[in-house]
Design a protein around this motif. Structure first.
Motif, PDB file in Angstrom:
ATOM      1  N   LEU A  92      -2.373  -1.925  -3.080  1.00  0.00           N
ATOM      2  CA  LEU A  92      -3.547  -1.124  -3.455  1.00  0.00           C
ATOM      3  C   LEU A  92      -3.233  -0.241  -4.655  1.00  0.00           C
ATOM      4  CD1 LEU A  92      -4.885  -0.021   0.061  1.00  0.00           C
ATOM      5  CD2 LEU A  92      -6.093  -1.449  -1.572  1.00  0.00           C
ATOM      6  N   ARG A  93      -2.022   0.333  -4.636  1.00  0.00           N
ATOM      7  CA  ARG A  93      -1.627   1.214  -5.733  1.00  0.00           C
ATOM      8  C   ARG A  93      -1.229   0.422  -6.981  1.00  0.00           C
ATOM      9  NH1 ARG A  93       0.481   4.341  -1.282  1.00  0.00           N
ATOM     10  NH2 ARG A  93       2.273   2.931  -1.221  1.00  0.00           N
ATOM     11  N   SER A  94      -0.325  -0.539  -6.823  1.00  0.00           N
ATOM     12  CA  SER A  94       0.236  -1.212  -7.992  1.00  0.00           C
ATOM     13  C   SER A  94      -0.763  -2.101  -8.712  1.00  0.00           C
ATOM     14  CB  SER A  94       1.465  -2.036  -7.586  1.00  0.00           C
ATOM     15  OG  SER A  94       1.100  -3.102  -6.721  1.00  0.00           O
ATOM     16  N   GLU A  95      -1.668  -2.757  -7.953  1.00  0.00           N
ATOM     17  CA  GLU A  95      -2.633  -3.667  -8.571  1.00  0.00           C
ATOM     18  C   GLU A  95      -4.011  -3.050  -8.738  1.00  0.00           C
ATOM     19  OE1 GLU A  95      -1.509  -6.358  -9.841  1.00  0.00           O
ATOM     20  OE2 GLU A  95       0.470  -6.167  -8.899  1.00  0.00           O
ATOM     21  N   ARG A  96      -4.148  -1.795  -8.304  1.00  0.00           N
ATOM     22  CA  ARG A  96      -5.452  -1.109  -8.382  1.00  0.00           C
ATOM     23  C   ARG A  96      -6.528  -1.946  -7.699  1.00  0.00           C
ATOM     24  NH1 ARG A  96      -5.183   4.113  -9.667  1.00  0.00           N
ATOM     25  NH2 ARG A  96      -7.276   4.048 -10.572  1.00  0.00           N
ATOM     26  N   VAL A  97      -6.236  -2.365  -6.471  1.00  0.00           N
ATOM     27  CA  VAL A  97      -7.152  -3.201  -5.694  1.00  0.00           C
ATOM     28  C   VAL A  97      -8.484  -2.479  -5.513  1.00  0.00           C
ATOM     29  CG1 VAL A  97      -7.569  -4.165  -3.392  1.00  0.00           C
ATOM     30  CG2 VAL A  97      -5.351  -4.500  -4.515  1.00  0.00           C
ATOM     31  N   THR A  98      -9.579  -3.209  -5.740  1.00  0.00           N
ATOM     32  CA  THR A  98     -10.914  -2.612  -5.609  1.00  0.00           C
ATOM     33  C   THR A  98     -11.667  -3.076  -4.373  1.00  0.00           C
ATOM     34  OG1 THR A  98     -11.892  -4.384  -6.956  1.00  0.00           O
ATOM     35  CG2 THR A  98     -11.145  -2.400  -8.107  1.00  0.00           C
ATOM     36  N   HIS A  99     -11.290  -4.241  -3.794  1.00  0.00           N
ATOM     37  CA  HIS A  99     -12.028  -4.809  -2.675  1.00  0.00           C
ATOM     38  C   HIS A  99     -11.081  -5.500  -1.699  1.00  0.00           C
ATOM     39  CE1 HIS A  99     -15.070  -4.440  -5.832  1.00  0.00           C
ATOM     40  NE2 HIS A  99     -16.003  -4.507  -4.905  1.00  0.00           N
ATOM     41  N   TYR A 100     -11.386  -5.378  -0.416  1.00  0.00           N
ATOM     42  CA  TYR A 100     -10.696  -6.169   0.601  1.00  0.00           C
ATOM     43  C   TYR A 100     -11.604  -6.293   1.819  1.00  0.00           C
ATOM     44  CZ  TYR A 100      -9.587  -2.126   3.609  1.00  0.00           C
ATOM     45  OH  TYR A 100      -9.667  -1.037   4.448  1.00  0.00           O
ATOM     46  N   CYS A 101     -11.344  -7.312   2.640  1.00  0.00           N
ATOM     47  CA  CYS A 101     -12.130  -7.566   3.859  1.00  0.00           C
ATOM     48  C   CYS A 101     -11.195  -7.638   5.069  1.00  0.00           C
ATOM     49  CB  CYS A 101     -12.868  -8.905   3.764  1.00  0.00           C
ATOM     50  SG  CYS A 101     -14.050  -9.036   2.427  1.00  0.00           S
TER      51      CYS A 101
END
Length: 547
Positions: free
Chosen positions: A268-277
């Protein structure tokens, strides 16, 4: 002139009509955003141009081995780049992708390969031992392809004829694949996780995969180049169609072999994740992770949950992390989510308990699904929108399966009356939103009174010590059945059965209060759903409590 004038000389032709298929999404993203990041997996970082070339290589290599239109290609893979690529490369030659549940037993997997008449199967090395047993029971020749993922550091030998990367090397990166001639053609085969008898093979078509992929974008307002973390198994309803959704947005597939809190927060931090399910268990794992793992998330994250309704405590905890939760509902037969609970602007001014109550509803139909309704199962007429009258939730529209493979009787029954019967019982509120009250088999009938197991579970979830809960019927000589609660506590929690009973008494009518409570780790499917059929067996031996 009559209405015929709008038909005369205005026929479909190659210029004005083409079959809908989600395969066009990857073609477009590779053409428009060739250098944009498409796949992240450890040190592997591939662009959309590279990913598209790999899917074409896969299609070419399979075609050269005699696999084509209507053939089944099975995959026994975790959420790796090969799994993403299979969602495009396999249907590019008109073949049908069968994603296997990686947690199933050998006998069930063998049934699937035989029933689906798979001509090829891709096997990640992590699952080679069980697949060796499975393949011994396969009734026809089958091409076995090893996938040796460098991110896997465990044991497991190669059991196939060729390794995946070598297979791709034999293919043509400029392979001229053809879209389906008919959007009704099958694109994938997903087996239900039935609790009795053999699982049923649910067949998806290109039109449904396309429309659900687009609906995912619309429901989430998903932007271009969104960064999507694969916490949801791609074997489950083709990852709710998100392999095709991400391609449509030229987003980033952040692959994930194993769902672990530390790895998720790191990505979440390193890839700047915006969405997950994920199922509720995934979100609960994240909000209950140690504080040091959760630190440093300074951007908005969009989370989607299906399954049990999100309790207030979960919504509140996710909001503190900066996550916004969208509640969806569906089944394998409707491509995963086909209904959503859109949050209204005025809800933001409500207290967290009321917002959770409203957000717990299954809501309304997805944009491109025709309808989800609650009908009386006998008359097939809509129930009153009073929030009280119970009927069965039913779907109709493009985001609905073709039917069950080789099972016309089950297909006819599922589509009885021109609707897909979900088996879920629910109500409609005056604002048109739907809420599930229970599965038809999960209603508890105690002394002639109907008790919704979901209602009891909702109350138990409000207790601060409860991590997960399932309520089932326990046989009772006097009442016929009474509620029995199986509870998984949060780490370090000290609640007793008496505490939980007292909590229920404060919020429920007396006859709805569980008369038995057992603390345990709840049995779950590979997608995080609690296996109530296992708990029903256990309930017969759980001691009742004097309430």
């Amino acid at each position: 002139m009559t209405a015929e004038m709008y038909e005369t000389g205005l026929d479909k032709n190659a210029a004005n009509y083409t079959a809908l298929t989600p395969l066009k999404f990857i073609e477009r993203s590779a053409a428009v955003y060739p250098s944009r990041l498409a796949v992240v997996h450890g040190s592997v970082r591939r662009t959309w141009a590279e990913t598209y070339a790999r899917t074409r290589r896969l299609a070419s290599a399979l075609s050269a081995r005699g696999i084509g239109f209507g053939d089944t290609v099975a995959v026994m893979l975790p959420n790796t780049p090969a799994m993403v690529e299979a969602h495009f490369g396999v249907p590019m030659i008109g073949a049908v992708l069968n994603t296997l549940n990686t947690r199933l037993d050998a006998a069930t997997l063998a049934f699937m390969l035989n029933h689906g008449e798979a001509k090829a199967v891709f096997v990640d090395r992590e699952f080679s031992a069980i697949m060796r047993t499975v393949l011994a029971a396969v009734e026809r020749p089958i091409l076995v392809v090893d996938v040796d993922d460098p991110m896997y550091d465990g044991s497991g030998e190669r059991i196939g004829e060729i390794e995946y990367e070598a297979l791709l090397e034999s293919g043509n990166p400029a392979f001229e694949w053809q879209p389906p001639s008919d959007e009704w053609n099958a694109i994938s085969l997903n087996y239900t996780s039935g609790t009795t008898g053999n699982p049923k093979g649910v067949v998806y078509h290109h039109r449904g995969a396309y429309t659900n992929a687009i609906s995912n974008i619309l429901e989430w307002d998903m932007p271009k180049h969104a960064v999507y973390l694969w916490t949801l198994p791609m074997f489950h309803c083709n990852g709710w169609c998100f392999p095709w959704t991400v391609a449509a947005r030229a987003g980033v597939n952040v692959c994930l072999r194993k769902v672990e809190a530390k790895t998720i927060f790191d990505l979440l931090r390193s890839e700047r994740v915006t969405h997950y399910c994920g199922a509720p268990i995934v979100h609960n794992m994240l909000v209950n992770a140690p504080a040091e793992l959760k630190a440093g998330i300074d951007h908005r994250v969009n989370a989607m949950v299906a399954g049990a309704a999100p309790p207030a405590a979960l919504i509140e905890s996710l909001e503190k992390l900066g996550f916004e939760l969208t509640h969806v509902y569906g089944l394998t037969e409707v491509y995963g989510p086909a209904a959503v609970c859109p949050q209204q602007g005025e809800w933001k001014s409500l207290d967290i308990g009321e917002r959770a109550r409203l957000n717990a509803r299954q809501g309304v139909a997805y944009h491109l699904q025709d309808a989800v309704v609650v009908l009386d199962r006998d008359t097939m007429m809509p129930v009153p929108a009073d929030g009280e009258t119970i009927g069965e939730l039913m779907f109709r529209g493009n985001i609905t399966m073709k039917g069950y493979l080789k099972n016309p009787a089950a297909t006819d029954e599922a589509f009885r009356g021109g609707w897909f019967h979900s088996g879920d019982l629910g109500v409609v509120y005056p604002d048109g939103y739907i809420r599930i009250k229970d599965r038809s088999k999960d209603i508890i009938i105690s002394g002639g009174e109907n008790i919704s197991s979901i209602e009891v579970e909702d109350v138990l979830y409000r207790h601060p010590d409860v991590l997960a809960v399932a309520v089932v019927a326990k046989p009772d000589e006097r009442w016929g059945e009474t509620p029995c609660a199986f509870v998984e506590l949060k780490a370090g929690a000290t609640a007793t059965a008496a505490d939980l009973i007292a909590h229920c008494k404060a919020h429920l009518a007396g006859f709805k209060v569980p008369r038995a409570v057992e603390f345990c780790e709840l049995p779950k499917t590979a997608t995080g759903k609690i296996q109530k059929f296992e708990l029903r067996k256990r309930a017969r031996s759980v001691a009742a409590i004097d309430v």
